[in-house]
Design an enzyme around this catalytic site. Sequence first.
Site, PDB file in Angstrom:
ATOM      1  N   ASP A 256      16.444  -3.924  10.143  1.00  0.00           N
ATOM      2  CA  ASP A 256      15.276  -4.072  10.160  1.00  0.00           C
ATOM      3  C   ASP A 256      15.115  -4.209  12.425  1.00  0.00           C
ATOM      4  OD1 ASP A 256      12.514  -4.458  11.230  1.00  0.00           O
ATOM      5  OD2 ASP A 256      12.131  -5.999  10.149  1.00  0.00           O
ATOM      6  N   LYS A 263      12.614  -6.121  17.613  1.00  0.00           N
ATOM      7  CA  LYS A 263      12.628  -7.868  17.700  1.00  0.00           C
ATOM      8  C   LYS A 263      12.882  -8.090  18.454  1.00  0.00           C
ATOM      9  CE  LYS A 263      12.643  -7.926  12.804  1.00  0.00           C
ATOM     10  NZ  LYS A 263      11.546  -8.811  12.951  1.00  0.00           N
ATOM     11  N   ASP A 274      18.089  -7.997   5.626  1.00  0.00           N
ATOM     12  CA  ASP A 274      16.774  -7.799   5.035  1.00  0.00           C
ATOM     13  C   ASP A 274      15.811  -6.847   4.050  1.00  0.00           C
ATOM     14  OD1 ASP A 274      13.857  -7.899   5.915  1.00  0.00           O
ATOM     15  OD2 ASP A 274      13.337  -6.206   7.165  1.00  0.00           O
ATOM     16  N   ASP A 333       7.496  -3.216  13.420  1.00  0.00           N
ATOM     17  CA  ASP A 333       8.741  -3.902  13.013  1.00  0.00           C
ATOM     18  C   ASP A 333       7.438  -4.589  11.312  1.00  0.00           C
ATOM     19  OD1 ASP A 333      10.314  -5.862  12.243  1.00  0.00           O
ATOM     20  OD2 ASP A 333       9.683  -7.186  14.082  1.00  0.00           O
ATOM     21  N   GLU A 335       7.172  -3.245   8.677  1.00  0.00           N
ATOM     22  CA  GLU A 335       7.719  -1.912   7.882  1.00  0.00           C
ATOM     23  C   GLU A 335       8.087  -2.382   6.197  1.00  0.00           C
ATOM     24  OE1 GLU A 335       9.588  -4.131   8.925  1.00  0.00           O
ATOM     25  OE2 GLU A 335      11.672  -4.360   7.844  1.00  0.00           O
ATOM     26  N   ARG A 337       6.328  -3.529   4.301  1.00  0.00           N
ATOM     27  CA  ARG A 337       4.716  -2.775   3.694  1.00  0.00           C
ATOM     28  C   ARG A 337       4.595  -1.836   3.521  1.00  0.00           C
ATOM     29  NH1 ARG A 337       1.164  -7.021   7.337  1.00  0.00           N
ATOM     30  NH2 ARG A 337       3.499  -8.250   7.859  1.00  0.00           N
TER      31      ARG A 337
HETATM   32  N1  BES Z   1      12.318  -8.079   7.905  1.00  0.00           N
HETATM   33  C1  BES Z   1      10.716  -8.844   8.928  1.00  0.00           C
HETATM   34  C2  BES Z   1      10.452 -10.066   8.202  1.00  0.00           C
HETATM   35  C3  BES Z   1      12.008 -11.456   8.480  1.00  0.00           C
HETATM   36  C4  BES Z   1      11.452 -11.716   9.774  1.00  0.00           C
HETATM   37  C5  BES Z   1      12.047 -12.279   7.500  1.00  0.00           C
HETATM   38  C6  BES Z   1      12.591 -12.638  10.129  1.00  0.00           C
HETATM   39  C7  BES Z   1      13.330 -12.782   7.813  1.00  0.00           C
HETATM   40  C8  BES Z   1      13.016 -14.014   9.069  1.00  0.00           C
HETATM   41  C9  BES Z   1       9.966  -7.638   8.241  1.00  0.00           C
HETATM   42  O1  BES Z   1       9.929  -6.834   8.295  1.00  0.00           O
HETATM   43  C10 BES Z   1       9.052  -8.825  10.378  1.00  0.00           C
HETATM   44  O2  BES Z   1       9.185  -8.173  10.844  1.00  0.00           O
HETATM   45  N2  BES Z   1       7.434  -9.046   9.668  1.00  0.00           N
HETATM   46  C11 BES Z   1       7.176  -9.308  10.826  1.00  0.00           C
HETATM   47  C12 BES Z   1       5.886  -8.672  10.629  1.00  0.00           C
HETATM   48  C13 BES Z   1       4.332  -8.644  12.111  1.00  0.00           C
HETATM   49  C14 BES Z   1       4.624  -7.894  12.708  1.00  0.00           C
HETATM   50  C15 BES Z   1       2.915  -8.417  11.559  1.00  0.00           C
HETATM   51  C16 BES Z   1       7.045 -10.743  11.230  1.00  0.00           C
HETATM   52  O3  BES Z   1       7.284 -11.947  10.266  1.00  0.00           O
HETATM   53  O4  BES Z   1       7.416 -10.795  11.931  1.00  0.00           O
HETATM   54 ZN    ZN Z   2      11.992  -6.517   7.597  1.00  0.00          ZN
HETATM   55 MN    MN Z   3      10.153  -5.712  10.322  1.00  0.00          MN
END
Ligand code: BES
Ligand code: ZN
Ligand code: MN
Length: 481
Positions: A256, A263, A274, A333, A335, A337
Amino acid sequence: MNFELKPMGLVGASTEKCDALIVLVPQDFKGGKDDLSVLVAQAIKSADLETKTGKLLPLYRPVQANAARVVLAGVGSGSARDVRAAVIAAVASVKTASLKKLMVCFAAPAREEAVRAVVTAVAEATYVYTHTKSKPEGRTLSKVLVGASNATEVQATFDRAVGIVAGSELAKEWANRPANHATPTLLGKAAQELAKLPKISCEVLGPKEVAKLGMGSFMAVAQGSDQPLRFIVLHYNGAAKLQAPTVLVGKGITFDCGGISIKPAPEMDEMKFDMSGAASVLGTFRALAALKPAINVVGLIAACENLINGQAAKPGDVVTSMSGQTIEILNTDAEGRLVLCDALTYAERFKPTAVVDIATLTGACVIALGGVRSGLFSTQDALADALFAAGDAAQDLCWRMPLDDEYAEGLKTTFADIANVGGRAGGSITAAKFLQRFAEKFPWAHLDIAGTAWKSGAAKGATGRPVGLLVEYLLGQARNT
Ligand code: BES
Ligand code: ZN
Ligand code: MN
């Protein structure tokens, strides 16, 4: 690694030939008259051994044992937490290249939770990742004997723990593998490998089949990568065909980068983890094959990369999910869901008794609960309670989070039925509220394992969680039917 439970206390342990012997000594230790018990009692009396948990007294070739290295280890109250800490410290102290056969012996009748803790802690303390090393130096330990005077009483718990270890090690292994060694295609192959085990079958769908199903949301994530997506369907059939299954749904983002909503570079490598939700589904099936409970379980894995090629989804794009609901992708990001919602809709066809999705879904969950407890979300109290209790029993903890409808306010948008993000506040809850919209047709729970699936820093690596929780929950279902 082979585990065996032996009906023996310190008398038996003292004659067992092994490379290392760990004796677990509780604070209320009452020794017998045999030589090893007398040695332990003397060590306590002279204050050379403290029975507080984690305190160790190492010995070399004592005449009272048949092992080169012996460690007396205090386990305090003998609780699962105490035993776990003691075993991890004791194993670390005897771990050498020559450690092949280890015996861990309880100096007092063993509690079930403590037996479980010994098995899982020995496995954890000796796991080594080798898959991408040119000169692999893997685990040398091949045989673990656990001695308990009340072995027959705790045999079932012991067997369960051994099954869980096999499952969580498989989950660890896949989660640890770098993204270029754990592509969606390779995850599909790993699932097909599992189908060689008893009672397990597997079907792997590719881009064409997924398009036919109308999984427009899942496809929108996958289209940004040159690696083809995979939708994996696993079946464990331990009960009559007609019995409704429990469905597990794993987030399988093999890498991811965030997509166009990219990111930051620091720690981005950790986004190879991920797919830990997917790995936990694979691991759970591995454990089911070993433990053979009389239930039916379906495992669904939506696997793809979240990358950025010329086809990648753009912020503002609107896609149509398998459920028919349209989604505005405000942040590429978010993704997880997007792939899970279509897998949840697919789950409807099984008329499940419950659906549990497992996902490294939000950074917000890491902020809320850290690395100790996974986030648990469910609209169904009975399901939430069962999962919570399973986490407790397996020492694979979770914590229930709220799902008030007010948390869904931010997901409203002018341009589609729902947006994929709802602002920073309560981020793990808004993510769960998004999923809830696709899980109205069955009892549903969501585990956000973003904080618990792996450790960062010097000891970076997958934890194998929440395989323990899931297996414990499923075995509980078998008892109830
Ligand atoms: N895989 C990430 C969540 C994540 C981030 C897990 C850091 C472990 C450590 C997920 O896909 C993601 O990027 N979520 C975003 C959501 C946001 C854009 C609403 C997040 O948590 O920043
Ligand atoms: Zn993710
Ligand atoms: Mn993500």
